[in-house]
Design a protein around this motif. Structure first.
Motif, PDB file in Angstrom:
ATOM      1  N   LEU A 132      -1.275  -1.353  -9.989  1.00  0.00           N
ATOM      2  CA  LEU A 132      -2.264  -0.426  -9.422  1.00  0.00           C
ATOM      3  C   LEU A 132      -3.249  -1.086  -8.448  1.00  0.00           C
ATOM      4  O   LEU A 132      -3.446  -0.570  -7.341  1.00  0.00           O
ATOM      5  CB  LEU A 132      -3.032   0.273 -10.543  1.00  0.00           C
ATOM      6  CG  LEU A 132      -2.426   1.605 -10.993  1.00  0.00           C
ATOM      7  CD1 LEU A 132      -3.048   2.071 -12.309  1.00  0.00           C
ATOM      8  CD2 LEU A 132      -2.611   2.682  -9.936  1.00  0.00           C
ATOM      9  N   PRO A 133      -3.868  -2.230  -8.819  1.00  0.00           N
ATOM     10  CA  PRO A 133      -4.760  -2.843  -7.826  1.00  0.00           C
ATOM     11  C   PRO A 133      -4.026  -3.288  -6.565  1.00  0.00           C
ATOM     12  O   PRO A 133      -4.590  -3.278  -5.473  1.00  0.00           O
ATOM     13  CB  PRO A 133      -5.359  -4.044  -8.573  1.00  0.00           C
ATOM     14  CG  PRO A 133      -4.554  -4.228  -9.805  1.00  0.00           C
ATOM     15  CD  PRO A 133      -3.910  -2.921 -10.110  1.00  0.00           C
ATOM     16  N   ILE A 134      -2.755  -3.653  -6.722  1.00  0.00           N
ATOM     17  CA  ILE A 134      -1.962  -4.054  -5.547  1.00  0.00           C
ATOM     18  C   ILE A 134      -1.741  -2.830  -4.650  1.00  0.00           C
ATOM     19  O   ILE A 134      -1.823  -2.913  -3.429  1.00  0.00           O
ATOM     20  CB  ILE A 134      -0.618  -4.669  -5.990  1.00  0.00           C
ATOM     21  CG1 ILE A 134      -0.870  -5.964  -6.767  1.00  0.00           C
ATOM     22  CG2 ILE A 134       0.288  -4.932  -4.792  1.00  0.00           C
ATOM     23  CD1 ILE A 134       0.344  -6.547  -7.445  1.00  0.00           C
ATOM     24  N   ALA A 135      -1.475  -1.692  -5.286  1.00  0.00           N
ATOM     25  CA  ALA A 135      -1.293  -0.455  -4.505  1.00  0.00           C
ATOM     26  C   ALA A 135      -2.557  -0.136  -3.711  1.00  0.00           C
ATOM     27  O   ALA A 135      -2.497   0.257  -2.545  1.00  0.00           O
ATOM     28  CB  ALA A 135      -0.948   0.699  -5.447  1.00  0.00           C
ATOM     29  N   LYS A 136      -3.692  -0.336  -4.342  1.00  0.00           N
ATOM     30  CA  LYS A 136      -4.962  -0.062  -3.671  1.00  0.00           C
ATOM     31  C   LYS A 136      -5.180  -1.020  -2.492  1.00  0.00           C
ATOM     32  O   LYS A 136      -5.624  -0.607  -1.429  1.00  0.00           O
ATOM     33  CB  LYS A 136      -6.089  -0.194  -4.698  1.00  0.00           C
ATOM     34  CG  LYS A 136      -7.368   0.447  -4.277  1.00  0.00           C
ATOM     35  CD  LYS A 136      -8.292   0.662  -5.431  1.00  0.00           C
ATOM     36  CE  LYS A 136      -9.664   1.111  -4.967  1.00  0.00           C
ATOM     37  NZ  LYS A 136      -9.676   2.268  -4.098  1.00  0.00           N
ATOM     38  N   LEU A 137      -4.820  -2.279  -2.723  1.00  0.00           N
ATOM     39  CA  LEU A 137      -4.923  -3.271  -1.646  1.00  0.00           C
ATOM     40  C   LEU A 137      -4.023  -2.876  -0.470  1.00  0.00           C
ATOM     41  O   LEU A 137      -4.425  -2.912   0.694  1.00  0.00           O
ATOM     42  CB  LEU A 137      -4.520  -4.656  -2.178  1.00  0.00           C
ATOM     43  CG  LEU A 137      -4.425  -5.768  -1.132  1.00  0.00           C
ATOM     44  CD1 LEU A 137      -5.822  -6.250  -0.739  1.00  0.00           C
ATOM     45  CD2 LEU A 137      -3.596  -6.940  -1.645  1.00  0.00           C
ATOM     46  N   CYS A 138      -2.788  -2.496  -0.791  1.00  0.00           N
ATOM     47  CA  CYS A 138      -1.830  -2.110   0.264  1.00  0.00           C
ATOM     48  C   CYS A 138      -2.361  -0.919   1.049  1.00  0.00           C
ATOM     49  O   CYS A 138      -2.294  -0.888   2.283  1.00  0.00           O
ATOM     50  CB  CYS A 138      -0.475  -1.765  -0.360  1.00  0.00           C
ATOM     51  SG  CYS A 138       0.396  -3.205  -0.986  1.00  0.00           S
ATOM     52  N   LEU A 173       2.870  -0.813   3.386  1.00  0.00           N
ATOM     53  CA  LEU A 173       3.649   0.161   2.606  1.00  0.00           C
ATOM     54  C   LEU A 173       4.044  -0.458   1.259  1.00  0.00           C
ATOM     55  O   LEU A 173       4.550  -1.577   1.216  1.00  0.00           O
ATOM     56  CB  LEU A 173       4.899   0.541   3.406  1.00  0.00           C
ATOM     57  CG  LEU A 173       5.758   1.660   2.833  1.00  0.00           C
ATOM     58  CD1 LEU A 173       5.012   2.987   2.817  1.00  0.00           C
ATOM     59  CD2 LEU A 173       7.040   1.799   3.646  1.00  0.00           C
ATOM     60  N   PHE A 174       3.803   0.265   0.170  1.00  0.00           N
ATOM     61  CA  PHE A 174       4.181  -0.226  -1.158  1.00  0.00           C
ATOM     62  C   PHE A 174       5.080   0.835  -1.808  1.00  0.00           C
ATOM     63  O   PHE A 174       4.615   1.905  -2.184  1.00  0.00           O
ATOM     64  CB  PHE A 174       2.930  -0.476  -2.003  1.00  0.00           C
ATOM     65  CG  PHE A 174       3.206  -1.123  -3.353  1.00  0.00           C
ATOM     66  CD1 PHE A 174       4.419  -1.744  -3.640  1.00  0.00           C
ATOM     67  CD2 PHE A 174       2.230  -1.139  -4.330  1.00  0.00           C
ATOM     68  CE1 PHE A 174       4.660  -2.349  -4.874  1.00  0.00           C
ATOM     69  CE2 PHE A 174       2.444  -1.736  -5.573  1.00  0.00           C
ATOM     70  CZ  PHE A 174       3.671  -2.336  -5.843  1.00  0.00           C
TER      71      PHE A 174
END
Lengths: 374, 299
Positions: A109-115, A121-122
């Motif tokens: 989830l935090p990676i998705a927010k960063l992307c 694109l994630f």
């Protein structure tokens, strides 16, 4: 003075390693996030293989816009902070514009927010938290949401057992709690009663107390899910305590493969007759390629989601005639009708929020040490 | 240049961990308090500041101050039942405290969102700083915090209060024989350390913009310990150097794959092993760490 020289040397060495990463401009790079170490490492080889198989297939078909595809795999350690290190390294050092993979929702989830914030694109692989749908338009999912699975498992358990008193056992993390909530809501909607609701902590070596509580109010049916390690310990202890007698109290598991990846091999007799859901098995193409490469059957259907993600990203880039993530994002909405996938039944069409709208799960049972269709 | 962004990210994380290592060094290196639950301060700081801003709309500055105060208060509360314990029992009690805080964050979903974590944590001064300059701004903000904490802690440790703490560390009975209230001094040390840990937690939460209980597992405390073992106990430069070395070693293994013929899976498994070996080597050959404590001799 010597100690400062040593420190300086260490610093320079580490930084050189960072700068030393070659940047090949004529390669289309995709970042692959895999839990190579940590609690979910048991599936890492399969998850990596899913990514690499797709890479090989895309390259054999001409790559993306004439460029070869390179999937760079990084370890998330199944923890948020190293997961973020991995994503940052892929984005900032390897210069990938598209990420995929992941396993735990809490890590991804935090990676998705960063992307989303960076316009990267994630395409999320196995994670299923509904929170991904709210992150933004640069985030897509290859697996179906927890609420879909919650309804499926309740329909299966209520219809198959014909009983109304349920004991629940879910892990205390984002995945387990979302699935538990959906399961309870669906049980209530069907007029069933939740007699016991056990939430357990991961990484314990003893779940006897939880199992005692689970059976304290004499439930007629059990619904629960685990990861491989916890599934092994729980199944073994439940069997020893006489709780795993599915003829008397049937067990249903929304995640058969991830729950029993280890236990089904080690203690097959204990699990005989346990029923549950499995993502529709990988398609023939994927299974054959996997067997050829690894010399064994895949242990998890989730790896095929990584495979589908890479193929769809490559298709979308070719369709958009661009490697710009925003253009690939827009093209994903257009090519999803045409792609017949290898995971969750093959229908990989997205609906609002970039989530999967048409995935299917298979009802399965453990027989003779194997998870087979029910 | 993307690689610069990665270095800025790495330096920012090193900065945040430097604060945690300084906080731990204040307890271990100066007071002799073995804290295996240091991550509790980190967790309280992160959750307090982010929940105040996200759920209550409290200004960020106030949220940071409240988070630091609460972490400090927790340091005090954590010490009350354990203040009379010897160091080994103290260590066990602190380990339990760290886990209690994480489990509260995990289970009290009405307050903390439980395992789903806190999303939507805003960036500080986002509207005033250009997007491209933001990572540099945040790094400078973290560095400013480190400088302030460094000066503050150095002043404390060079004061009569700091000398009392060192006396507890070196010979508590002697300290008691001089009429010093060592239990009170330990409580005060924990309040100071908790406050600094809370600041680090707040900085972390507003940098990553998402926190969940998974961020605050005991392994984080292990990393902080590795930093002060490598950097050196009893001085704050050592804590900072330790944070630099451990974080760089941790991240650099991600790049070794370009030079060493091992798969990414093997390299990943090597990561913690390398840190473990590093700790053993330091304990065997340089137990005082990279930077040795300068001990003053009083005539």
């Amino acid at each position: 003075m010597r100690k400062y020289a040593l420190m300086l040397a260490i610093t320079i060495m580490c930084l050189i390693m960072g700068f030393g990463v070659a940047s090949a401009a004529d390669t289309f790079k995709i970042g692959g996030l895999v839990p190579i170490t940590g609690t979910q490492a048991v599936m890492a080889e399969d998850l990596s293989t899913g990514l690499k198989l797709a890479e090989e297939e895309v390259n054999a078909a001409g790559g993306v816009l004439g460029m070869p595809v390179q999937v760079i795999i990084e370890d998330t350690e199944t923890r948020p902070a190293p997961g973020m290190d991995a994503a940052r390294k892929l984005i900032d050092v390897d210069k990938v514009k598209v990420l995929t993979g992941g396993f735990s929702s809490g890590v991804s989830l935090p990676i998705a927010k960063l992307c989303q914030s960076k316009g990267i694109l994630f395409v999320v692989g196995p994670p299923t938290s509904p929170l991904f749908a709210d992150v933004g338009d640069f985030v897509f999912m290859m697996d179906v949401l927890d609420k879909f699975k919650g309804k499926e498992i309740v329909d299966f358990a209520v219809g198959d057992s014909g009983k109304k008193k349920f004991g629940l056992m879910f892990m205390n993390n984002a995945f387990g709690m979302a699935l538990r909530e959906e399961t309870i809501n669906n049980l209530k909607a069907q007029g069933a009663e939740v007699t016991t609701d056990v939430v357990y902590e991961l990484n314990k070596v003893d779940y006897k107390a939880e199992l005692q509580r689970l059976f304290a109010k004499k439930p007629e049916v059990i619904i629960g899910t685990w990861y491989a390690k916890e599934g092994m310990v729980t199944a073994k202890q439940a069997y020893e305590m006489g709780f795993l007698e599915v003829n008397k109290v049937p067990w249903y598991c929304p995640e058969m493969v991830s729950s029993y990846a280890t236990a089904v091999k080690e203690i097959p007799d204990a699990l005989e007759g346990v029923k549950g859901l499995t993502p529709l098995p990988p398609g023939l193409l994927y299974t054959e390629k996997f067997k050829k490469k690894m010399g064994r059957d895949p242990i998890t259907a989730y790896a095929a989601m990584n495979y589908d993600a890479v193929i769809m990203i490559a298709m979308a880039a070719n369709f958009a005639n661009s490697t710009d993530p925003a253009k690939i994002r827009d093209a994903l909405w257009k090519i999803d009708d045409f792609y017949r996938g290898q995971s969750t039944g093959g229908d990989k069409r997205f609906v609002g929020g970039g989530v999967q709208g048409f995935g299917k799960y298979e009802r399965t049972i453990i027989k003779g040490g194997k998870i087979v269709p029910y | 240049m993307p690689i610069i962004n990665f270095i800025i990210y790495l330096l920012t994380m090193i900065g945040i961990y430097s604060l945690l290592a300084m906080s731990l060094n204040f307890q271990v290196g100066f007071t002799g308090l073995i804290n295996f639950g240091q991550v509790a301060f980190f967790c309280i700081g992160a959750y307090t500041s982010s929940l105040l801003v996200v759920n209550a709309g409290v200004p960020v500055v106030v949220a940071f101050l409240v988070a630091m105060a609460l972490s400090g208060i927790f340091g005090y509360i954590m010490s009350i039942p354990t203040k009379s314990l010897k160091s080994d029992y103290w260590a066990i009690a602190t380990l339990a405290s760290g886990e209690i805080v994480r489990l509260v964050a995990l289970n009290e979903a009405w307050l903390t969102a439980g395992p789903f974590g806190v999303m939507g944590i805003p960036q500080i001064l986002k509207d005033l700083i250009p997007k491209d300059a933001y990572p540099v701004f945040y790094l400078l903000f973290v560095i400013a915090c480190i400088i302030m904490v460094y000066i503050f802690l150095s002043m404390l440790t060079n004061s009569p209060f700091g000398r009392n703490l060192k006396a507890i560390r070196d010979e508590e009975e002697l300290c008691l024989s001089l009429g010093k209230d060592t239990q009170k001094l330990k409580l005060q040390a924990m309040i100071v350390a908790g406050t600094v840990g809370g600041l680090a937690g707040s900085l972390f939460a507003f940098y990553i913009q998402f926190i969940s209980p998974e961020n605050f597992k005991p392994i984080e405390t292990f990393l902080m310990w590795a930093m002060i073992i490598v950097g050196g106990r009893g001085n704050f430069k050592g804590a900072i150097i330790g944070a630099v070395v451990i974080q760089l070693f941790n991240v650099s293994t991600r790049f070794l794959g370009n030079y060493v013929p091992l798969g990414s899976d093997s390299m990943a498994a090597l990561r913690m092993t390398i840190i473990g070996v590093l700790i053993i080597l330091f304990l065997l050959f340089r137990p005082e760490g990279l930077i040795k404590e300068k001990k003053k001799v009083y005539d």
